[in-house]
Design a protein around this motif. Structure first.
Motif, PDB file in Angstrom:
ATOM      1  N   GLY A  36       0.840  -1.192   0.000  1.00 48.25           N
ATOM      2  CA  GLY A  36       0.000   0.000   0.000  1.00 48.25           C
ATOM      3  C   GLY A  36       0.872   1.237   0.000  1.00 48.25           C
ATOM      4  O   GLY A  36       2.062   1.169   0.316  1.00 48.25           O
ATOM      5  N   TYR A  37       0.290   2.351  -0.361  1.00 47.07           N
ATOM      6  CA  TYR A  37       1.050   3.597  -0.329  1.00 47.07           C
ATOM      7  C   TYR A  37       0.101   4.777  -0.146  1.00 47.07           C
ATOM      8  O   TYR A  37      -1.113   4.678  -0.329  1.00 47.07           O
ATOM      9  N   GLN A  38       0.708   5.891   0.230  1.00 44.94           N
ATOM     10  CA  GLN A  38      -0.028   7.135   0.404  1.00 44.94           C
ATOM     11  C   GLN A  38       0.723   8.237  -0.316  1.00 44.94           C
ATOM     12  O   GLN A  38       1.952   8.310  -0.254  1.00 44.94           O
ATOM     13  N   LYS A  39      -0.013   9.080  -1.028  1.00 42.59           N
ATOM     14  CA  LYS A  39       0.600  10.206  -1.720  1.00 42.59           C
ATOM     15  C   LYS A  39       0.393  11.485  -0.915  1.00 42.59           C
ATOM     16  O   LYS A  39      -0.459  11.538  -0.026  1.00 42.59           O
ATOM     17  N   PHE A  40       1.180  12.504  -1.216  1.00 36.57           N
ATOM     18  CA  PHE A  40       1.034  13.780  -0.533  1.00 36.57           C
ATOM     19  C   PHE A  40      -0.365  14.345  -0.772  1.00 36.57           C
ATOM     20  O   PHE A  40      -0.872  14.346  -1.896  1.00 36.57           O
ATOM     21  N   ASN A  41      -0.979  14.795   0.321  1.00 35.84           N
ATOM     22  CA  ASN A  41      -2.339  15.362   0.257  1.00 35.84           C
ATOM     23  C   ASN A  41      -3.354  14.380  -0.314  1.00 35.84           C
ATOM     24  O   ASN A  41      -4.297  14.764  -1.008  1.00 35.84           O
ATOM     25  N   SER A  42      -3.153  13.086  -0.029  1.00 39.42           N
ATOM     26  CA  SER A  42      -4.068  12.085  -0.564  1.00 39.42           C
ATOM     27  C   SER A  42      -4.239  10.958   0.445  1.00 39.42           C
ATOM     28  O   SER A  42      -3.480  10.843   1.407  1.00 39.42           O
ATOM     29  N   GLY A  43      -5.240  10.118   0.210  1.00 39.62           N
ATOM     30  CA  GLY A  43      -5.521   9.012   1.110  1.00 39.62           C
ATOM     31  C   GLY A  43      -4.688   7.781   0.798  1.00 39.62           C
ATOM     32  O   GLY A  43      -3.811   7.789  -0.069  1.00 39.62           O
ATOM     33  N   MET A  44      -4.998   6.703   1.506  1.00 43.76           N
ATOM     34  CA  MET A  44      -4.254   5.455   1.384  1.00 43.76           C
ATOM     35  C   MET A  44      -4.782   4.604   0.236  1.00 43.76           C
ATOM     36  O   MET A  44      -5.990   4.489   0.030  1.00 43.76           O
ATOM     37  N   THR A  45      -3.868   4.009  -0.504  1.00 43.05           N
ATOM     38  CA  THR A  45      -4.206   3.016  -1.526  1.00 43.05           C
ATOM     39  C   THR A  45      -3.657   1.678  -1.066  1.00 43.05           C
ATOM     40  O   THR A  45      -2.458   1.557  -0.804  1.00 43.05           O
ATOM     41  N   ARG A  46      -4.535   0.672  -0.944  1.00 40.05           N
ATOM     42  CA  ARG A  46      -4.118  -0.629  -0.409  1.00 40.05           C
ATOM     43  C   ARG A  46      -4.472  -1.758  -1.378  1.00 40.05           C
ATOM     44  O   ARG A  46      -4.922  -1.534  -2.488  1.00 40.05           O
ATOM     45  N   HIS A  47      -4.213  -2.980  -0.905  1.00 39.69           N
ATOM     46  CA  HIS A  47      -4.550  -4.210  -1.632  1.00 39.69           C
ATOM     47  C   HIS A  47      -3.844  -4.281  -2.986  1.00 39.69           C
ATOM     48  O   HIS A  47      -4.439  -4.641  -4.003  1.00 39.69           O
ATOM     49  N   ILE A  48      -2.561  -3.935  -2.979  1.00 41.07           N
ATOM     50  CA  ILE A  48      -1.750  -3.973  -4.195  1.00 41.07           C
ATOM     51  C   ILE A  48      -0.873  -5.227  -4.162  1.00 41.07           C
ATOM     52  O   ILE A  48      -0.285  -5.556  -3.132  1.00 41.07           O
ATOM     53  N   THR A  49      -0.788  -5.911  -5.282  1.00 37.83           N
ATOM     54  CA  THR A  49       0.089  -7.068  -5.414  1.00 37.83           C
ATOM     55  C   THR A  49       1.325  -6.689  -6.219  1.00 37.83           C
ATOM     56  O   THR A  49       1.215  -6.056  -7.271  1.00 37.83           O
ATOM     57  N   ILE A  50       2.483  -7.083  -5.714  1.00 36.43           N
ATOM     58  CA  ILE A  50       3.750  -6.843  -6.405  1.00 36.43           C
ATOM     59  C   ILE A  50       4.511  -8.162  -6.461  1.00 36.43           C
ATOM     60  O   ILE A  50       4.633  -8.858  -5.453  1.00 36.43           O
ATOM     61  N   SER A  51       5.017  -8.492  -7.618  1.00 37.74           N
ATOM     62  CA  SER A  51       5.644  -9.802  -7.811  1.00 37.74           C
ATOM     63  C   SER A  51       7.122  -9.836  -7.454  1.00 37.74           C
ATOM     64  O   SER A  51       7.632 -10.850  -6.975  1.00 37.74           O
ATOM     65  N   ASN A  52       7.830  -8.731  -7.693  1.00 40.42           N
ATOM     66  CA  ASN A  52       9.278  -8.756  -7.497  1.00 40.42           C
ATOM     67  C   ASN A  52       9.815  -7.344  -7.278  1.00 40.42           C
ATOM     68  O   ASN A  52       9.053  -6.370  -7.270  1.00 40.42           O
ATOM     69  N   ASP A  53      11.132  -7.238  -7.128  1.00 43.78           N
ATOM     70  CA  ASP A  53      11.746  -5.946  -6.842  1.00 43.78           C
ATOM     71  C   ASP A  53      11.596  -4.960  -7.999  1.00 43.78           C
ATOM     72  O   ASP A  53      11.481  -3.750  -7.787  1.00 43.78           O
ATOM     73  N   LYS A  54      11.563  -5.458  -9.225  1.00 46.59           N
ATOM     74  CA  LYS A  54      11.415  -4.566 -10.374  1.00 46.59           C
ATOM     75  C   LYS A  54      10.042  -3.894 -10.371  1.00 46.59           C
ATOM     76  O   LYS A  54       9.915  -2.697 -10.654  1.00 46.59           O
ATOM     77  N   GLU A  55       9.011  -4.666 -10.047  1.00 39.60           N
ATOM     78  CA  GLU A  55       7.667  -4.090  -9.984  1.00 39.60           C
ATOM     79  C   GLU A  55       7.558  -3.088  -8.836  1.00 39.60           C
ATOM     80  O   GLU A  55       6.871  -2.068  -8.951  1.00 39.60           O
ATOM     81  N   LEU A  56       8.229  -3.384  -7.733  1.00 39.85           N
ATOM     82  CA  LEU A  56       8.219  -2.465  -6.601  1.00 39.85           C
ATOM     83  C   LEU A  56       8.886  -1.146  -6.981  1.00 39.85           C
ATOM     84  O   LEU A  56       8.365  -0.062  -6.685  1.00 39.85           O
ATOM     85  N   HIS A  57      10.028  -1.238  -7.643  1.00 38.85           N
ATOM     86  CA  HIS A  57      10.736  -0.030  -8.063  1.00 38.85           C
ATOM     87  C   HIS A  57       9.880   0.785  -9.030  1.00 38.85           C
ATOM     88  O   HIS A  57       9.815   2.025  -8.942  1.00 38.85           O
ATOM     89  N   LEU A  58       9.200   0.101  -9.927  1.00 40.50           N
ATOM     90  CA  LEU A  58       8.336   0.776 -10.895  1.00 40.50           C
ATOM     91  C   LEU A  58       7.190   1.499 -10.196  1.00 40.50           C
ATOM     92  O   LEU A  58       6.838   2.632 -10.560  1.00 40.50           O
ATOM     93  N   MET A  59       6.615   0.862  -9.179  1.00 43.62           N
ATOM     94  CA  MET A  59       5.523   1.492  -8.432  1.00 43.62           C
ATOM     95  C   MET A  59       6.005   2.767  -7.744  1.00 43.62           C
ATOM     96  O   MET A  59       5.318   3.797  -7.742  1.00 43.62           O
ATOM     97  N   LEU A  60       7.197   2.708  -7.163  1.00 43.52           N
ATOM     98  CA  LEU A  60       7.741   3.874  -6.467  1.00 43.52           C
ATOM     99  C   LEU A  60       8.016   5.018  -7.440  1.00 43.52           C
ATOM    100  O   LEU A  60       7.732   6.185  -7.141  1.00 43.52           O
ATOM    101  N   MET A  61       8.543   4.698  -8.598  1.00 47.61           N
ATOM    102  CA  MET A  61       8.884   5.734  -9.571  1.00 47.61           C
ATOM    103  C   MET A  61       7.642   6.337 -10.228  1.00 47.61           C
ATOM    104  O   MET A  61       7.594   7.534 -10.511  1.00 47.61           O
ATOM    105  N   ASN A  62       6.628   5.513 -10.453  1.00 44.79           N
ATOM    106  CA  ASN A  62       5.421   6.006 -11.128  1.00 44.79           C
ATOM    107  C   ASN A  62       4.500   6.785 -10.197  1.00 44.79           C
ATOM    108  O   ASN A  62       3.888   7.783 -10.599  1.00 44.79           O
TER     109      ASN A  62
END
Length: 303
Positions: A36-62
């Motif tokens: 899950g993650y939270q953006k500045f001035n925004s609520g929580m987004t949960r229930h996300i599936t990530i398969s590996n470190d590459k997908e995690l890095h992509l989520m952080l960058m996007n």
């Protein structure tokens, strides 16, 4: 928060995750976790599936989150609603936070923000501008706060390794990024524990609910021979060291303990819990569906 401020922070966070992704602790069995993650001035987004470190890095960058989280639980379907995830087990995690340690220094670095008029002051009970009692506390930890939290971590590790036989190599400590630490104890035996068993475990670590009979003190026919010695393991030995201080004082203090009776000794145990019990947050440890700050990620409350 102003749009220009958000833009600055997002650019800074994105640069960190681009340059220092190697500092992120990618959890084992990644695909079985809920993210899950939270953006500045925004609520929580949960229930996300990530398969590996590459997908995690992509989520952080996007998404450039202000905060990013990962579940302690393992699920068959981590992306589904909680009642459909099919829980398997959960890591054993402890939270130690300076705000729970009742430190005298807290007042020196705590301010309040009035939710009514936004006045910032040192008043902890009432707004000095509009007299509103609706105040939001903000505190930045000092060196004393962090050092006190470290001591609690050391006490916790002592219990985990010596009482629960968890290997030191299977214990990981991460700074929460704000006021304390998260302690991960990786052990297959404890991963299977449900909330009730974890509650019993937290009571043990907190030195909570201890009864005089454990130390040979009874309402009738107490037994001095059952009182712990300094060299005993576990809480009996820790309590003995705490209550006597030194072996030379043991005979005199022991006589006083038995003379004062059952109720007085129960109060002594309760007082001791405040001093020698490990100050973990029990609500965190018993929650098998909790999402924790991803180790190595930025805490938006820092600084």
């Amino acid at each position: 928060m102003q749009e220009t401020d958000i833009q600055f922070l997002e650019n800074s966070f994105k640069k960190y995750y681009f340059d220092h992704f190697n500092k992120i602790k990618v959890p084992e069995r990644t695909s079985e976790r809920e993210f899950g993650y939270q953006k500045f001035n925004s609520g929580m987004t949960r229930h996300i599936t990530i398969s590996n470190d590459k997908e995690l890095h992509l989520m952080l960058m996007n998404n450039i989150p202000s905060d990013v989280y990962c579940s302690n639980g393992y699920y068959t379907f981590p992306n589904l609603p909680m009642n459909e995830k099919d829980w398997k087990e959960a890591d054993l995690i402890f939270d130690i936070d300076a705000k729970d340690l009742n430190l005298s220094c807290r007042n020196n670095h705590t301010i309040t923000i009035c939710t009514n008029c936004k006045k910032i002051s040192n008043s902890l009970s009432q707004c000095t501008e509009c007299n509103s009692s609706k105040l939001e506390k903000k505190s930045l930890p000092c060196k004393n706060c962090i050092n006190a939290s470290k001591k609690e971590v050391e006490k916790l590790i002592d219990v985990l390794t010596n009482d629960l036989a968890i290997s030191q190599e299977n214990i990981q400590v991460y700074f929460s990024g704000n006021e304390g630490f998260h302690v991960y104890a990786y052990d297959l035996i404890f991963q299977k524990l449900g909330p009730r068993e974890r509650s019993d475990l937290t009571d043990y670590i907190l030195f909570k609910g201890i009864i005089p009979e454990t130390f040979g003190i009874r309402k009738f026919k107490s037994d001095k021979k059952s009182f712990p010695n300094f060299n005993e393991k576990g809480w009996r030995g820790r309590f003995s060291t705490y209550i006597f201080g030194s072996k030379s004082k043991r005979p005199k203090i022991l006589t006083e303990i038995f003379a004062n009776g059952y109720s007085f000794f129960q109060k002594t145990l309760d007082d001791a819990a405040e001093n020698i019990g490990v100050k973990i947050d029990p609500n965190v440890t018993v929650d098998i569906h909790r999402i924790f700050r991803l180790p190595g990620s930025i805490n938006s409350k820092s600084g």
